[in-house]
Design a protein around this motif. Structure first.
Motif, PDB file in Angstrom:
ATOM      1  N   LEU A 233     -72.482 -28.438 -96.718  1.00 46.32           N
ATOM      2  CA  LEU A 233     -71.114 -27.921 -96.600  1.00 46.32           C
ATOM      3  C   LEU A 233     -70.095 -29.061 -96.531  1.00 46.32           C
ATOM      4  CD1 LEU A 233     -71.389 -24.986 -94.025  1.00 46.32           C
ATOM      5  CD2 LEU A 233     -70.725 -24.830 -96.422  1.00 46.32           C
ATOM      6  N   LEU A 234     -70.432 -30.103 -95.787  1.00 43.11           N
ATOM      7  CA  LEU A 234     -69.517 -31.248 -95.668  1.00 43.11           C
ATOM      8  C   LEU A 234     -69.300 -31.904 -97.035  1.00 43.11           C
ATOM      9  CD1 LEU A 234     -70.902 -32.781 -92.363  1.00 43.11           C
ATOM     10  CD2 LEU A 234     -68.528 -32.055 -92.715  1.00 43.11           C
TER      11      LEU A 234
ATOM     12  N   PHE B   8     -78.891 -37.590 -96.692  1.00 44.29           N
ATOM     13  CA  PHE B   8     -79.109 -36.818 -95.463  1.00 44.29           C
ATOM     14  C   PHE B   8     -80.182 -37.452 -94.574  1.00 44.29           C
ATOM     15  CE2 PHE B   8     -81.355 -33.286 -93.283  1.00 44.29           C
ATOM     16  CZ  PHE B   8     -80.344 -32.958 -92.402  1.00 44.29           C
TER      17      PHE B   8
ATOM     18  N   ARG C  52     -77.924 -27.752 -94.002  1.00 46.09           N
ATOM     19  CA  ARG C  52     -76.934 -26.773 -94.473  1.00 46.09           C
ATOM     20  C   ARG C  52     -75.521 -27.274 -94.168  1.00 46.09           C
ATOM     21  NH1 ARG C  52     -80.464 -22.549 -92.754  1.00 46.09           N
ATOM     22  NH2 ARG C  52     -79.378 -22.373 -90.772  1.00 46.09           N
ATOM     23  N   VAL C  53     -75.357 -27.822 -92.968  1.00 46.35           N
ATOM     24  CA  VAL C  53     -74.039 -28.378 -92.600  1.00 46.35           C
ATOM     25  C   VAL C  53     -73.714 -29.583 -93.484  1.00 46.35           C
ATOM     26  CG1 VAL C  53     -72.700 -29.445 -90.759  1.00 46.35           C
ATOM     27  CG2 VAL C  53     -74.264 -27.577 -90.230  1.00 46.35           C
ATOM     28  N   HIS C  54     -74.716 -30.425 -93.708  1.00 47.65           N
ATOM     29  CA  HIS C  54     -74.538 -31.592 -94.587  1.00 47.65           C
ATOM     30  C   HIS C  54     -74.039 -31.141 -95.966  1.00 47.65           C
ATOM     31  CE1 HIS C  54     -75.644 -35.304 -96.762  1.00 47.65           C
ATOM     32  NE2 HIS C  54     -76.224 -34.512 -97.643  1.00 47.65           N
TER      33      HIS C  54
ATOM     34  N   GLU D 181     -69.670 -30.451 -99.927  1.00 44.25           N
ATOM     35  CA  GLU D 181     -68.976 -29.513-100.810  1.00 44.25           C
ATOM     36  C   GLU D 181     -67.493 -29.372-100.446  1.00 44.25           C
ATOM     37  OE1 GLU D 181     -70.878 -25.671-100.885  1.00 44.25           O
ATOM     38  OE2 GLU D 181     -69.014 -24.690-101.498  1.00 44.25           O
TER      39      GLU D 181
ATOM     40  N   ARG E 184     -81.372 -26.601 -90.650  1.00 47.17           N
ATOM     41  CA  ARG E 184     -80.081 -26.197 -90.075  1.00 47.17           C
ATOM     42  C   ARG E 184     -79.021 -27.273 -90.306  1.00 47.17           C
ATOM     43  NH1 ARG E 184     -77.451 -24.964 -84.814  1.00 47.17           N
ATOM     44  NH2 ARG E 184     -78.157 -26.937 -83.935  1.00 47.17           N
ATOM     45  N   LEU E 185     -79.386 -28.529 -90.030  1.00 46.39           N
ATOM     46  CA  LEU E 185     -78.422 -29.616 -90.185  1.00 46.39           C
ATOM     47  C   LEU E 185     -78.144 -29.903 -91.661  1.00 46.39           C
ATOM     48  CD1 LEU E 185     -79.346 -32.207 -87.405  1.00 46.39           C
ATOM     49  CD2 LEU E 185     -78.053 -30.082 -87.266  1.00 46.39           C
TER      50      LEU E 185
ATOM     51  N   PRO F 151     -73.459 -39.289 -98.910  1.00 44.27           N
ATOM     52  CA  PRO F 151     -74.421 -39.919 -97.994  1.00 44.27           C
ATOM     53  C   PRO F 151     -75.782 -39.249 -98.106  1.00 44.27           C
ATOM     54  CG  PRO F 151     -72.868 -38.553 -96.784  1.00 44.27           C
ATOM     55  CD  PRO F 151     -72.389 -38.579 -98.198  1.00 44.27           C
TER      56      PRO F 151
END
Lengths: 200, 184
Positions: free
Chosen positions: A29-30, A7, A25-27, A32, A22-23, A5
């Motif tokens: 990780l999801l 970002f 980085r989470v994206h 990966e 910040r978000l 997706p």
């Protein structure tokens, strides 16, 4: 999945630079990490993990398994003498197993009607489900036999597009080798079997 | 002082309570970590049956060893990860098939240290997912792992596109909070 997706499409453009970073980085990780697998039926109940490294059937399952095994043994002995009528199509009902919803399928319910064993060794099955959510794009449902809480053999795949559905499936196995059934949601590209209905 | 419910407690507090024989605390730990443990085991062992066994061994070990956890040595998540990793390694050693010989050529695959880091990162992320509400979680799962666009997610769930975006952003923010605060 190969579709990653975008970002910006997910969160829009009105974030502060700090929050965006910040978000994102989470994206990353999801993307990966990929999805966590769904728990198999044997692992859903935490109380079953306390004492034993060996899977234990819960008490009410043991009763159901014994009842099913006894019923199947009787069927084999009688050679399918017990026959019934269910609906307008010919389906010699031998035994029914109720299904209840778990996880994302907790509002769902169902019944597996097990037909008379045919001369080729097939157990015809009629699966009736209610309130299963529609599977995601290119996804589908699959019914498996389980052995000691673990997915063991497929009985076929199907789709659902309404509140209720009735599908014909088949089990070309010696059912006495198994202990129960689950209905799972299957997503393309994912090895996880998301259990939605279970006889456990 | 107001007692903290098990659902609100930190991992470390839950481990401590589990060490005191608190079944409720153990069950909360199980709900938080069973899928991350199963995911880690599945990736390491490549076999669902052995992965299931590893999950059971992990939580049996947690139940038995929780009393040895020392909060002053660090938060609970790394301790749980170490217990899981040990159980998975033990399960890997117990495999009955002959071991695969190590190739002599340099491969492009991750080395042990990289795999460990990737495993820890995935573990943290999957653990954090357990903190999402069902509404937040479903938009993340559909967007990231079902190949649906935001419009398709909105159609699928029968909610406005704006709501999908709001929930997605809230879910990402919550995940960031959990990853930063709870797990360190």
């Amino acid at each position: 999945m190969t579709d990653t997706p975008d970002f910006r499409d997910l969160v829009g453009d009105d974030l502060t630079p700090e929050e965006r970073e910040r978000l994102e980085r989470v994206h990353d990780l999801l993307v990966e990490a990929g999805p966590p697998p769904e728990l198999p039926p044997a692992l859903i109940d935490p109380s079953r993990q306390l004492d034993a490294p060996v899977v234990q059937l819960p008490r009410r399952r043991i009763g159901a398994v014994i009842a099913l095994a006894a019923a199947l043994a009787l069927a084999a002995f009688l050679g399918g003498y017990l026959a019934g009528q269910n609906g307008s199509e010919k389906f010699s009902l031998f035994h029914s197993e109720p299904l209840h919803g778990v996880g994302a399928g907790r509002s769902a319910s169902g019944t597996i009607d097990i037909g008379k064993l045919d001369s080729e060794g097939n157990w015809p099955l009629k699966l009736i489900v209610h309130h299963l959510p529609a599977a995601p794009k290119n996804g589908y449902y699959e019914m498996f036999l389980t052995s000691h809480g673990k997915i063991a053999a497929t009985c076929g795949t199907f789709a659902v597009h309404g509140q209720s559905a009735t599908v014909r499936l088949n089990a070309p196995y010696d059912l006495r080798r198994f202990n129960g059934w689950v209905v799972t949601m299957e997503r393309p590209g994912s090895p996880a079997h998301q259990v939605m209905l279970t006889t456990a | 002082m107001k007692p903290v419910s098990a659902n609100e407690a930190t991992d470390g507090e839950l481990i401590r309570r589990t060490g005191d024989g608190d079944h409720g605390a153990f069950e909360v730990l199980y709900r938080r970590y069973s899928r991350p443990v199963f995911g880690l085991a599945l990736r390491r062992l490549g076999d669902r049956g052995r992965a299931e066994d590893a999950v059971q061994e992990t939580f049996a070990s947690i139940w038995r060893a929780a009393g040895t956890y020392k909060p002053e040595r660090g938060p609970g998540a790394p301790w749980l990860y170490a217990v899981a990793r040990n159980a998975i390694v033990d399960r890997g050693r117990a495999r009955s098939e002959p071991a695969v010989e190590t190739p002599e050529e340099v491969s492009g695959e991750l080395g042990p240290a990289d795999r460990a880091e990737a495993g820890w990162t995935t573990w943290r992320l999957h653990r954090a997912l357990e903190e999402l509400t069902p509404n937040e979680r479903i938009v993340i799962e559909l967007a990231y792992w079902s190949g649906l666009s935001q419009s398709e997610v909105a159609d699928y769930l029968g909610i406005p596109l704006g709501t999908v975006k709001t929930r997605t952003r809230a879910a990402l923010a919550r995940l960031a909070d959990v990853l930063e605060e709870e797990l360190g």
